[in-house]
Design a protein around this motif. Structure first.
Motif, PDB file in Angstrom:
ATOM      1  N   ARG A 243       0.835  -1.197   0.000  1.00 40.10           N
ATOM      2  CA  ARG A 243       0.000   0.000   0.000  1.00 40.10           C
ATOM      3  C   ARG A 243       0.875   1.255   0.000  1.00 40.10           C
ATOM      4  O   ARG A 243       1.891   1.312   0.668  1.00 40.10           O
ATOM      5  CB  ARG A 243      -0.858  -0.010   1.255  1.00 40.10           C
ATOM      6  N   VAL A 244       0.405   2.258  -0.753  1.00 42.81           N
ATOM      7  CA  VAL A 244       1.006   3.591  -0.737  1.00 42.81           C
ATOM      8  C   VAL A 244      -0.071   4.549  -0.250  1.00 42.81           C
ATOM      9  O   VAL A 244      -1.231   4.458  -0.681  1.00 42.81           O
ATOM     10  CB  VAL A 244       1.499   4.010  -2.136  1.00 42.81           C
ATOM     11  N   ILE A 245       0.324   5.450   0.662  1.00 42.18           N
ATOM     12  CA  ILE A 245      -0.633   6.428   1.159  1.00 42.18           C
ATOM     13  C   ILE A 245      -0.226   7.833   0.735  1.00 42.18           C
ATOM     14  O   ILE A 245       0.938   8.098   0.429  1.00 42.18           O
ATOM     15  CB  ILE A 245      -0.798   6.361   2.693  1.00 42.18           C
ATOM     16  N   PHE A 246      -1.226   8.699   0.724  1.00 45.21           N
ATOM     17  CA  PHE A 246      -1.067  10.102   0.371  1.00 45.21           C
ATOM     18  C   PHE A 246      -1.823  10.916   1.423  1.00 45.21           C
ATOM     19  O   PHE A 246      -3.017  10.709   1.606  1.00 45.21           O
ATOM     20  CB  PHE A 246      -1.672  10.398  -1.006  1.00 45.21           C
ATOM     21  N   LYS A 247      -1.143  11.825   2.107  1.00 44.19           N
ATOM     22  CA  LYS A 247      -1.758  12.680   3.114  1.00 44.19           C
ATOM     23  C   LYS A 247      -2.055  14.024   2.458  1.00 44.19           C
ATOM     24  O   LYS A 247      -1.140  14.709   2.005  1.00 44.19           O
ATOM     25  CB  LYS A 247      -0.827  12.854   4.310  1.00 44.19           C
TER      26      LYS A 247
ATOM     27  N   SER B 240      -5.426  18.968  -5.000  1.00 42.58           N
ATOM     28  CA  SER B 240      -4.752  17.694  -4.720  1.00 42.58           C
ATOM     29  C   SER B 240      -5.747  16.558  -4.551  1.00 42.58           C
ATOM     30  O   SER B 240      -5.487  15.430  -4.971  1.00 42.58           O
ATOM     31  CB  SER B 240      -3.877  17.820  -3.471  1.00 42.58           C
ATOM     32  N   ARG B 241      -6.880  16.843  -3.938  1.00 39.39           N
ATOM     33  CA  ARG B 241      -7.890  15.784  -3.769  1.00 39.39           C
ATOM     34  C   ARG B 241      -8.437  15.338  -5.127  1.00 39.39           C
ATOM     35  O   ARG B 241      -8.612  14.138  -5.364  1.00 39.39           O
ATOM     36  CB  ARG B 241      -9.010  16.254  -2.848  1.00 39.39           C
ATOM     37  N   LYS B 242      -8.670  16.280  -6.014  1.00 35.49           N
ATOM     38  CA  LYS B 242      -9.144  15.931  -7.357  1.00 35.49           C
ATOM     39  C   LYS B 242      -8.078  15.123  -8.094  1.00 35.49           C
ATOM     40  O   LYS B 242      -8.386  14.135  -8.770  1.00 35.49           O
ATOM     41  CB  LYS B 242      -9.493  17.196  -8.139  1.00 35.49           C
ATOM     42  N   ALA B 243      -6.808  15.519  -7.945  1.00 34.57           N
ATOM     43  CA  ALA B 243      -5.715  14.773  -8.576  1.00 34.57           C
ATOM     44  C   ALA B 243      -5.639  13.358  -8.025  1.00 34.57           C
ATOM     45  O   ALA B 243      -5.406  12.404  -8.779  1.00 34.57           O
ATOM     46  CB  ALA B 243      -4.391  15.503  -8.374  1.00 34.57           C
ATOM     47  N   MET B 244      -5.847  13.195  -6.721  1.00 38.95           N
ATOM     48  CA  MET B 244      -5.820  11.848  -6.128  1.00 38.95           C
ATOM     49  C   MET B 244      -6.918  10.976  -6.719  1.00 38.95           C
ATOM     50  O   MET B 244      -6.684   9.814  -7.046  1.00 38.95           O
ATOM     51  CB  MET B 244      -5.988  11.924  -4.604  1.00 38.95           C
ATOM     52  N   GLU B 245      -8.096  11.523  -6.847  1.00 37.67           N
ATOM     53  CA  GLU B 245      -9.203  10.757  -7.418  1.00 37.67           C
ATOM     54  C   GLU B 245      -8.924  10.413  -8.877  1.00 37.67           C
ATOM     55  O   GLU B 245      -9.230   9.310  -9.335  1.00 37.67           O
ATOM     56  CB  GLU B 245     -10.504  11.539  -7.261  1.00 37.67           C
TER      57      GLU B 245
ATOM     58  N   GLY C  32      -6.767   7.134  -6.405  1.00 37.88           N
ATOM     59  CA  GLY C  32      -6.649   7.081  -4.951  1.00 37.88           C
ATOM     60  C   GLY C  32      -8.003   6.867  -4.305  1.00 37.88           C
ATOM     61  O   GLY C  32      -9.012   7.413  -4.750  1.00 37.88           O
ATOM     62  N   ARG C  33      -8.015   6.041  -3.279  1.00 37.32           N
ATOM     63  CA  ARG C  33      -9.249   5.774  -2.531  1.00 37.32           C
ATOM     64  C   ARG C  33      -9.164   6.493  -1.195  1.00 37.32           C
ATOM     65  O   ARG C  33      -8.198   6.311  -0.442  1.00 37.32           O
ATOM     66  CB  ARG C  33      -9.422   4.274  -2.288  1.00 37.32           C
ATOM     67  N   LEU C  34     -10.158   7.335  -0.903  1.00 36.19           N
ATOM     68  CA  LEU C  34     -10.220   8.034   0.364  1.00 36.19           C
ATOM     69  C   LEU C  34     -10.473   7.017   1.471  1.00 36.19           C
ATOM     70  O   LEU C  34     -11.419   6.238   1.394  1.00 36.19           O
ATOM     71  CB  LEU C  34     -11.337   9.084   0.334  1.00 36.19           C
ATOM     72  N   THR C  35      -9.606   6.995   2.478  1.00 38.70           N
ATOM     73  CA  THR C  35      -9.774   6.083   3.603  1.00 38.70           C
ATOM     74  C   THR C  35     -10.554   6.781   4.706  1.00 38.70           C
ATOM     75  O   THR C  35     -10.886   7.962   4.599  1.00 38.70           O
ATOM     76  CB  THR C  35      -8.405   5.627   4.163  1.00 38.70           C
TER      77      THR C  35
ATOM     78  N   VAL D  27      -6.644  14.341   5.222  1.00 38.89           N
ATOM     79  CA  VAL D  27      -7.241  13.040   4.950  1.00 38.89           C
ATOM     80  C   VAL D  27      -6.194  12.157   4.288  1.00 38.89           C
ATOM     81  O   VAL D  27      -5.190  12.648   3.765  1.00 38.89           O
ATOM     82  CB  VAL D  27      -8.503  13.177   4.067  1.00 38.89           C
ATOM     83  N   ILE D  28      -6.435  10.871   4.335  1.00 39.78           N
ATOM     84  CA  ILE D  28      -5.472   9.924   3.778  1.00 39.78           C
ATOM     85  C   ILE D  28      -6.130   9.123   2.662  1.00 39.78           C
ATOM     86  O   ILE D  28      -7.185   8.512   2.852  1.00 39.78           O
ATOM     87  CB  ILE D  28      -4.913   8.989   4.861  1.00 39.78           C
ATOM     88  N   TYR D  29      -5.491   9.170   1.514  1.00 38.69           N
ATOM     89  CA  TYR D  29      -5.873   8.351   0.367  1.00 38.69           C
ATOM     90  C   TYR D  29      -4.898   7.180   0.294  1.00 38.69           C
ATOM     91  O   TYR D  29      -3.771   7.277   0.788  1.00 38.69           O
ATOM     92  CB  TYR D  29      -5.768   9.152  -0.932  1.00 38.69           C
ATOM     93  N   GLU D  30      -5.330   6.112  -0.356  1.00 44.69           N
ATOM     94  CA  GLU D  30      -4.438   4.976  -0.547  1.00 44.69           C
ATOM     95  C   GLU D  30      -4.595   4.403  -1.946  1.00 44.69           C
ATOM     96  O   GLU D  30      -5.650   4.535  -2.573  1.00 44.69           O
ATOM     97  CB  GLU D  30      -4.690   3.875   0.486  1.00 44.69           C
ATOM     98  N   ILE D  31      -3.525   3.804  -2.394  1.00 44.83           N
ATOM     99  CA  ILE D  31      -3.541   2.985  -3.595  1.00 44.83           C
ATOM    100  C   ILE D  31      -2.821   1.706  -3.219  1.00 44.83           C
ATOM    101  O   ILE D  31      -1.692   1.732  -2.724  1.00 44.83           O
ATOM    102  CB  ILE D  31      -2.863   3.687  -4.789  1.00 44.83           C
TER     103      ILE D  31
END
Length: 179
Positions: free
Chosen positions: A121-125, A133-138, A142-145, A161-165
């Motif tokens: 797993r990789v996370i993004f804070k 950044s949230r739009k870029a994660m989606e 990236g999945r919002l945890t 918030v923390i996203y993960e892939i």
């Protein structure tokens, strides 16, 4: 895992950040608009960015992002220290001229492919209010945890918030076949 390999894509090369990258990287970072919606919205200021740059060099895992066509440094990103079977990708920024044209997705794809060969797993804070950044994660899958935390930035407490892939979602996700 080597936290500072050279990673090469179709349009980008990510190589270990060096002290002599200061001028080129600060030229990108000094654009106020790069940080306008970021929790560290003062990072365009030289003393603030100087500390950010020093932390990147000291902590390891940091990259200079190079546009292959021009040879110019156009941004930076880094891996955090591994914790509990996962690693963070963050501290990322690109010159505005490279926004919205797939450069962020390529940078993240390269970093994810390398990290997920070693971690599940990789996370993004991400600052909860950082809509770009949230739009870029989606966009990159990236999945919002349900994980979040508060951090003081620029003298203000803010929710992150923390996203993960995961390895599995990356193999099936939107970055799988993008070059």
């Amino acid at each position: 895992m080597d936290r500072q390999p050279v990673l090469e894509g179709d349009r980008l090369v990510l190589r270990p950040l060096r002290a002599d990258d200061w001028d080129a990287l600060y030229a990108v970072a000094s654009d106020r608009e790069v940080w306008a919606v970021h929790p560290a919205h003062d990072r365009w200021q030289e003393p603030v960015f100087r500390q950010f740059f020093a932390d990147a060099l000291e902590g390891g895992g940091a990259f200079a992002v190079i546009d292959k066509q021009s040879g110019a440094v156009i941004g930076s990103s880094r891996y955090g220290s591994p914790e509990a079977g996962e690693i963070e990708i963050g501290w990322s920024f690109l010159a505005r001229a490279h926004w919205g044209s797939g450069f962020n997705a390529e940078m993240k794809r390269l970093m994810l492919a390398h990290a997920l060969a070693h971690f599940e797993r990789v996370i993004f804070k991400v600052g909860a209010q950082n809509v770009i950044s949230r739009k870029a994660m989606e966009h990159i899958g990236g999945r919002l945890t349900d994980r979040s935390f508060e951090r003081e930035t620029c003298g203000v407490m803010g929710v992150h918030v923390i996203y993960e892939i995961t390895r599995e979602s990356f193999a099936a996700g939107p970055l799988k076949n993008k070059g």
